[in-house]
Design an enzyme around this catalytic site. Structure first.
Site, PDB file in Angstrom:
ATOM      1  N   TYR A 103       4.143   4.415  11.345  1.00  0.00           N
ATOM      2  CA  TYR A 103       4.800   4.588  12.631  1.00  0.00           C
ATOM      3  C   TYR A 103       5.498   5.940  12.719  1.00  0.00           C
ATOM      4  CZ  TYR A 103       4.235  -0.438  13.485  1.00  0.00           C
ATOM      5  OH  TYR A 103       3.721  -1.691  13.681  1.00  0.00           O
ATOM      6  N   ASP A 145      -4.271  -7.652  12.367  1.00  0.00           N
ATOM      7  CA  ASP A 145      -3.648  -6.524  13.054  1.00  0.00           C
ATOM      8  C   ASP A 145      -4.271  -6.312  14.429  1.00  0.00           C
ATOM      9  OD1 ASP A 145      -2.415  -4.229  13.830  1.00  0.00           O
ATOM     10  OD2 ASP A 145      -2.970  -3.033  12.069  1.00  0.00           O
ATOM     11  N   ARG A 156       3.550  -4.159   8.623  1.00  0.00           N
ATOM     12  CA  ARG A 156       2.390  -3.330   8.296  1.00  0.00           C
ATOM     13  C   ARG A 156       2.161  -3.347   6.785  1.00  0.00           C
ATOM     14  NH1 ARG A 156       0.685  -0.903  13.324  1.00  0.00           N
ATOM     15  NH2 ARG A 156      -0.761   0.272  12.044  1.00  0.00           N
ATOM     16  N   GLN A 216      -3.793  -6.822   7.515  1.00  0.00           N
ATOM     17  CA  GLN A 216      -4.853  -6.017   8.126  1.00  0.00           C
ATOM     18  C   GLN A 216      -5.842  -6.850   8.924  1.00  0.00           C
ATOM     19  OE1 GLN A 216      -6.605  -3.608   5.055  1.00  0.00           O
ATOM     20  NE2 GLN A 216      -4.796  -2.304   4.854  1.00  0.00           N
ATOM     21  N   SER A 253      -4.192  -2.644  15.906  1.00  0.00           N
ATOM     22  CA  SER A 253      -5.228  -1.723  15.437  1.00  0.00           C
ATOM     23  C   SER A 253      -6.589  -2.059  16.030  1.00  0.00           C
ATOM     24  CB  SER A 253      -5.307  -1.744  13.909  1.00  0.00           C
ATOM     25  OG  SER A 253      -4.144  -1.175  13.337  1.00  0.00           O
TER      26      SER A 253
END
Length: 383
Positions: A227, A130, A122, A127, A133
């Site tokens: 998390y 990901d 992460r 991003q 997500s």
């Protein structure tokens, strides 16, 4: 010679997503890669074969589809699918390796280099890759709509000459990407939304999308990196006791809590639901991974008996496939962005000194190389 990326139609029943779109094919082609797509792979996501061809991919029937250097997928592969792959091929997709250790072992035995996008570190560079997500965003939005459809009242407060209709009271448990999207969607529908997460750091995010954060008399369980750490049984029991009055007061509950590598935490027991009002709705996004709600069954709507009637408990399954067009668009670009990291001058050449590459690699050279998974499997053998 350019490396080849192969995309097949997904085999899992009910799965409508596809691991490549015309946009992601252009991205892969821009990295110098060849792309081969199975005939009909994108049909459930609204993508005709002609669109793949126009983007520069070769489209081939399943019988003619030869193995490439990289095999990309949406759902975790089965043991049989892994064993059918040639040694030396790379696989890229979601793997859910802690729930499918036999597939990881088969990948090592076959000589497959397997990458799990659901284990990406992460960090900011990850991003655009990901997948957790991007797919959680889809799931959270859809869960709120499923709840609204099952609820036999309106969401917003409405004032008329004939009287006033009270707004729906919505409780969201778990404030990750899915939870936040569920909060925002329920709020847009007119509900009065409250939320809880074991990570106290999520309080500001909940407020930013229009929810009220519930503060319970419990220590935060932040584990870093966005998390949550797993709670012990004593603390889990205390959490359930403190949540019970909020559960009983809610018209709609949406649960989205998850702990990476573990079964979903049990947030709501059947005993907690006995005080809910008839006509209420509970939607459990985590039903497939063990369930946040004791009464939920994946893929089913279960009537739970309470005074005066029932509460509808909906166990979510294949929720992303209900919005396969958008889910595929986001996921395919996650995949393409990661494959681009593995590519040098049109050839697949992973740099294992890169933490994105090493942190997401499950198997390599006939061995299980991901430390957490290797340790877990070693513990199973020793016990």
């Amino acid at each position: 010679m350019a490396s080849r990326v192969v995309i097949r139609a997904e085999r899992a029943p009910g799965e409508k997503r596809v691991a490549a779109t015309p946009e992601s094919v252009r991205k892969l082609r821009g990295s110098g890669l060849e792309v081969r797509v199975e005939t009909g792979a994108g049909r459930h996501a609204g993508i005709p074969d002609a669109s793949y061809l126009a983007a520069g991919a070769d489209v081939e029937a399943r019988s003619a589809l030869t193995a490439g250097d990289v095999f990309v997928h949406v759902r975790p592969l089965s043991v049989e699918e892994v064993r059918a792959l040639p040694g030396g091929v790379l696989t890229v997709g979601t793997a859910d390796p802690f729930q499918h250790p036999d597939v990881v072992k088969a990948s090592a035995v076959t000589g497959v280099t397997a990458f799990a996008l659901d284990l990406l570190p992460r960090i900011s560079r990850a991003q655009s890759m990901d997948v957790l997500s991007s797919q959680a965003l889809i799931a959270g939005y859809r869960c709120a709509l499923i709840a609204a459809d099952a609820f036999e009242r309106m969401f917003p407060m409405t004032m008329t000459a004939a009287g006033t209709l009270a707004p729906a009271r919505v409780l969201v448990l778990g404030a990750g990407v899915a939870g936040l999207q569920a909060i925002a969607t329920a709020k847009r529908l007119g509900g009065v939304v409250s939320a809880y997460d074991v990570r106290s750091s999520s309080a500001e995010e909940v407020r930013s999308v229009g929810g009220t954060f519930l503060t319970l008399d419990l220590e935060s369980a932040d584990a870093g990196g966005g998390y949550a750490r797993e709670l012990g049984e004593e603390r889990s029991q205390r959490q359930r006791e403190l949540l019970t009055p909020h559960v009983e007061a809610a018209d709609i509950i949406i649960t989205t809590a998850a702990v990476p590598g573990r079964a979903a935490p049990r947030l709501i027991t059947s005993a907690m639901m006995t005080g809910m009002r008839a006509g209420s709705v509970v939607v459990d996004l985590a039903a497939e991974s063990g369930g946040n709600v004791e009464a939920s069954v994946p893929g089913e709507r279960v009537p739970f008996a309470v005074d005066g009637g029932t509460v509808t408990v909906i166990g979510i399954r294949d929720v992303h496939s209900e919005l396969a067009v958008d889910a595929s668009k986001l996921l395919a670009m996650n995949v393409a962005n990661f494959v681009a990291v593995l590519t040098v001058n049109g050839s697949i050449d992973p740099d294992f000194s890169d933490e994105l590459v090493s942190g997401s690699c499950l198997t390599r050279g006939g061995a299980i190389v991901h430390p957490r998974l290797a340790d877990l499997l070693a513990e199973e053998v020793s016990s």
